[in-house]
Write a protein that holds these residues in place. Structure first.
Motif, PDB file in Angstrom:
ATOM      1  N   ASP A  30       0.815  -1.214   0.000  1.00 44.21           N
ATOM      2  CA  ASP A  30       0.000   0.000   0.000  1.00 44.21           C
ATOM      3  C   ASP A  30       0.848   1.263   0.000  1.00 44.21           C
ATOM      4  O   ASP A  30       0.337   2.363   0.124  1.00 44.21           O
ATOM      5  N   GLY A  31       2.144   1.107  -0.152  1.00 46.25           N
ATOM      6  CA  GLY A  31       3.013   2.275  -0.217  1.00 46.25           C
ATOM      7  C   GLY A  31       3.442   2.748   1.156  1.00 46.25           C
ATOM      8  O   GLY A  31       4.254   3.654   1.270  1.00 46.25           O
ATOM      9  N   LEU A  32       2.883   2.174   2.205  1.00 51.19           N
ATOM     10  CA  LEU A  32       3.241   2.609   3.559  1.00 51.19           C
ATOM     11  C   LEU A  32       3.876   1.472   4.362  1.00 51.19           C
ATOM     12  O   LEU A  32       4.990   1.573   4.837  1.00 51.19           O
ATOM     13  N   GLY A  33       3.121   0.388   4.492  1.00 52.34           N
ATOM     14  CA  GLY A  33       3.573  -0.704   5.355  1.00 52.34           C
ATOM     15  C   GLY A  33       4.562  -1.624   4.659  1.00 52.34           C
ATOM     16  O   GLY A  33       5.262  -1.229   3.724  1.00 52.34           O
ATOM     17  N   GLU A  71      -4.839   5.452 -11.172  1.00 58.36           N
ATOM     18  CA  GLU A  71      -5.962   5.356 -10.254  1.00 58.36           C
ATOM     19  C   GLU A  71      -5.713   4.277  -9.198  1.00 58.36           C
ATOM     20  O   GLU A  71      -5.971   4.479  -8.014  1.00 58.36           O
ATOM     21  N   PHE A 107      -2.079   5.546  -7.172  1.00 57.46           N
ATOM     22  CA  PHE A 107      -1.831   6.820  -6.488  1.00 57.46           C
ATOM     23  C   PHE A 107      -3.060   7.622  -6.131  1.00 57.46           C
ATOM     24  O   PHE A 107      -2.952   8.626  -5.457  1.00 57.46           O
ATOM     25  N   GLU A 152      -6.896   8.771  -4.675  1.00 60.41           N
ATOM     26  CA  GLU A 152      -7.456   8.842  -3.337  1.00 60.41           C
ATOM     27  C   GLU A 152      -7.889   7.465  -2.817  1.00 60.41           C
ATOM     28  O   GLU A 152      -7.691   7.134  -1.660  1.00 60.41           O
ATOM     29  N   TYR A 153      -8.501   6.672  -3.683  1.00 56.50           N
ATOM     30  CA  TYR A 153      -9.043   5.396  -3.221  1.00 56.50           C
ATOM     31  C   TYR A 153      -8.171   4.210  -3.624  1.00 56.50           C
ATOM     32  O   TYR A 153      -8.594   3.075  -3.565  1.00 56.50           O
ATOM     33  N   GLY A 154      -6.976   4.504  -4.126  1.00 61.77           N
ATOM     34  CA  GLY A 154      -6.181   3.410  -4.661  1.00 61.77           C
ATOM     35  C   GLY A 154      -5.115   2.912  -3.699  1.00 61.77           C
ATOM     36  O   GLY A 154      -5.386   2.193  -2.767  1.00 61.77           O
ATOM     37  N   PHE A 155      -3.907   3.328  -3.946  1.00 56.65           N
ATOM     38  CA  PHE A 155      -2.750   2.916  -3.158  1.00 56.65           C
ATOM     39  C   PHE A 155      -2.547   1.412  -3.172  1.00 56.65           C
ATOM     40  O   PHE A 155      -2.264   0.804  -2.153  1.00 56.65           O
ATOM     41  N   ARG A 156      -2.762   0.824  -4.344  1.00 49.71           N
ATOM     42  CA  ARG A 156      -2.340  -0.562  -4.529  1.00 49.71           C
ATOM     43  C   ARG A 156      -1.143  -0.510  -5.453  1.00 49.71           C
ATOM     44  O   ARG A 156      -1.271  -0.633  -6.658  1.00 49.71           O
ATOM     45  N   MET A 157       0.016  -0.318  -4.866  1.00 51.05           N
ATOM     46  CA  MET A 157       1.211  -0.092  -5.669  1.00 51.05           C
ATOM     47  C   MET A 157       1.518  -1.301  -6.551  1.00 51.05           C
ATOM     48  O   MET A 157       1.879  -1.159  -7.706  1.00 51.05           O
TER      49      MET A 157
END
Lengths: 412, 308
Positions: free
Chosen positions: B58-61, B266, B269, B271-276
């Protein structure tokens, strides 16, 4: 390579802070996206008030534009964290809580008696039994309507679903579209779904559904969609709504071509600016569909969070405690034109604020955040896209629900 | 008595390595900064993307290795096929910019008073930002007050919400994209036309060639380099079409105007995505499609060079 850049940024940040601390006793860095005129003014006042009370703390305030903030918050929380950042309650803050980028502030709640004074919002601030921020404002959703048109057509404010349908028929007979909506950016359709589902199945089911505990192909969801279809079949919504943003969809209402808008209280300001007076504009609760279901409402909460990587935790906690105070919340919401969370705050004497406050205080069924804050981000996107498609092509309902069910299965 | 007295103008080998290899090394030194940037910002990210596409992140964890699961999911993703289909439509229809650009260039390639103004006017859409183009066309298509529906209204047609109708939306956006792209091709052809050999034209005239035959057999072959560049930039322009979609429809209604580049953005990056990982998988597919074109053109160029 990336890691090295990160250290570099951190070093620069550290030196700036060291340099800063030479002349100010304390520092506090706040990032917000409150760039619209009213929210900007509200935050200016809050920060000025805080600095007056704590003269030894130097507040640095970084203001972002709304859209840019959504992507930059991920970067600055990891690389160069401020001490405080504003965000939203509910599922929206979950990724940052899970990634360890927000810090729980149970102590702030404990020491300042917030468990009692902010009790109404505690549920939406709690994840894993810990509290993750301070809520400072919320606003009601409902139906904003053209009072003058209703009076002209002899329509009483509809309380029940049948009244609502009848009111729509009267409006249509007069050549007025009952409801305006602009679904280009999808979320407006989410608001309509939320209300239909809350009224058809109630708060608990709605929460279970948005959390992903219930299948989208469930009969109760289908019942909600059947109610929606009733509105669609009767042409209740404006044509070509998929081409408009929510602001563009205000125009038919201002011009008197449409009579109602399912919206949040932030729609009042642009409607007034467009020339509607308080005599022309009214607010009503979404009509009751199933009388057996306790009435629930929608009221998204805006919040401020302590970041895990910030450097001035003590000062940040002072600010959070300050922001949670009744008088501060009264003041900030006066400027925002929204509702304070603190139970001892006073609500501005604006007609719509009073109506919203009254409605939410008497809501016993529960208060939802909003579809895209209650549901995980991916589900929210797929769901709202499905709602938009349903509004244009109601016949595809089964296919849409199956697709949503597929997304739900993957996320959980 | 011997040559020893003569000054030695060609000193023998024992010289520094630099002096010996200067001719060979200099070009590489000049290229080095460019190559470094290219490797750092183009080549490395390609491999990075490929590797990210095997993770759920998710770009974070923490990123979790999931093998080809992202690709498996792509195979069963309606939105992906919608985007792919739209990409093909874009590729095909965007090629209209070539004949259109050529036509405008031929039209403007004359000596008339004030021709520079006309040329600038035709070139203008390429200079303004795509965002502005998108906004202008959004208003143009607006179902209630847009010029498009006012004009069709004169012929008695009902207003069509181009950008809210899944049947027309992609074509509507492509039409907007063709406007600046035509201007780009036009400028390429105008410069090409400057290089057309007047003697050959003269010779063709003597042979009584004119009109379409003149264009087809004499002018166009000389425009080959310009055509080549125009095709390349148009293909790339079509494949990376993104800004117009983002501005005009945001991929809607319900994702029907999305293309791979937009879908990737989409998923990764927005708002509802973040599935890198998933976004990276889409990017890899898009990259593979581009590679087919690039390889084809490289091969063609190589063949032409050898043949010539």
């Amino acid at each position: 390579m990336f890691k090295r850049t990160k250290t570099l940024v951190a070093t620069i940040a550290a030196t700036t802070i060291l340099a800063g601390s030479a002349w100010a006793a304390g520092e506090l860095i706040i990032n917000t996206d409150t760039s619209d005129p009213a929210p900007k003014k509200a935050f200016e006042d809050v920060i000025a008030g805080f600095e007056a009370e704590y003269p030894d703390i130097e507040v640095t305030w970084n203001l972002f534009d709304h859209e840019g903030y959504k992507t930059s918050i991920r970067n600055f929380l990891t690389a160069d964290a401020p001490d405080l950042a504003n965000w939203y309650a509910g599922n929206r803050m979950l990724p940052y809580v899970n990634a360890g980028l927000f810090e729980p502030i149970d102590d702030v709640w404990e020491e300042n008696g917030l468990n009692e004074s902010l009790a109404s919002a505690k549920g939406s601030m709690t994840i894993d039994g810990k509290v993750w921020g301070v809520p400072y404002t919320y606003y009601q959703w409902g139906i904003y309507y053209r009072k003058d048109i209703f009076e002209e057509q002899g329509i009483d404010v509809p309380k029940t679903w049948d009244d609502f349908i009848a009111a729509g028929e009267t409006l249509k007979a007069a050549g007025i579209t009952p409801i305006t909506i602009g679904t280009k950016y999808l979320w407006t359709a989410g608001g309509v779904f939320d209300y239909l589902n809350l009224r058809t199945n109630g708060y608990d089911f709605h929460m279970a559904l948005t959390k992903g505990e219930v299948a989208w192909t469930d009969d109760r969801v289908k019942a909600t969609m059947a109610n929606w279809k009733q509105l669609l079949d009767a042409d209740f919504f404006i044509e070509n709504h998929a081409a408009y943003s929510w602001q563009e969809a205000l125009a038919p209402m201002v011009q008197g071509d449409a009579a109602m808008y399912v919206m949040g209280n932030f729609a009042v300001a642009p409607l007034r600016e467009a020339g509607l007076t308080d005599d022309q504009l009214g607010f009503m609760q979404f009509p009751i569909i199933n009388p057996d279901v306790p009435v629930a409402e929608e009221a998204p909460t805006d919040t401020i969070h302590l970041t895990a990587n910030g450097k001035n935790k003590e000062n940040a906690k002072k600010f959070l405690a300050y922001l949670a105070r009744a008088d501060v919340q009264t003041q900030i919401n006066e400027t925002l034109g929204q509702l304070p969370i603190h139970k001892d705050s006073t609500v501005g004497d604006d007609k719509f604020l009073q109506a919203g406050y009254e409605m939410l205080s008497n809501t016993d069924g529960g208060i939802a955040q909003f579809f895209d804050r209650d549901a995980p981000a991916e589900m929210a996107k797929a769901g709202m896209e499905g709602f938009q498609e349903f509004m244009v092509k109601p016949d595809r309902l089964d296919k849409i629900l199956e697709r949503l069910e597929k997304v739900r299965a993957r996320i959980n | 008595m011997t040559t020893a007295a003569l000054p030695d103008t060609h000193p023998p080998n024992p010289k520094s390595y630099w002096k010996r290899n200067q001719q060979r090394l200099a070009p590489w030194l000049f290229l080095a900064p460019g190559i470094a940037m290219f490797v750092l910002y183009v080549i490395a990210p390609i491999f990075q993307s490929i590797s990210i596409s095997f993770y759920a992140w998710d770009g974070l964890g923490e990123a979790e290795y999931i093998g080809i699961a992202n690709y498996v999911e792509l195979m069963d993703d309606e939105d992906f096929y919608t985007s792919l289909k739209n990409n093909v439509i874009w590729l095909v229809l965007y090629m209209l910019a070539l004949p259109a650009g050529l036509f405008v260039a031929l039209f403007l390639n004359q000596t008339v008073r004030g021709i520079r103004i006309y040329k600038s006017l035709f070139f203008f859409p390429f200079v303004i930002s795509q965002v502005v183009v998108g906004l202008v066309f959004s208003w143009f298509y607006d179902p209630s007050f847009g010029l498009f529906n006012i004009v069709t209204g004169w012929f008695g047609a009902d207003p069509i919400a181009i950008l809210a109708d899944e049947r027309y939306v992609t074509y509507g956006i492509i039409a907007a994209g063709l406007w600046p792209q035509t201007a780009y091709c036009m400028i390429l052809y105008l410069t090409g036309l400057n290089a057309v050999d007047p003697e050959q034209i003269e010779a063709a005239r003597l042979d009584n060639a004119k009109g379409f035959k003149m264009l087809w057999y004499v002018v166009l072959p000389q425009l080959k380099p310009a055509t080549f560049i125009a095709v390349v930039v148009t293909v790339i322009g079509a494949l990376r079409s993104f800004d117009l979609i983002s501005i005009m429809t945001d991929g809607g209604p319900y994702g029907t105007s999305s293309v791979l580049a937009f879908y990737m953005y989409e998923q990764a990056f927005s708002e509802y995505g973040f599935r890198m990982g998933y976004g990276a998988a889409i990017a890899v597919v898009l990259f593979a499609i581009m590679m087919i074109y690039i390889a084809f053109f490289l091969w063609k160029m190589y063949r032409d060079e050898r043949g010539g």
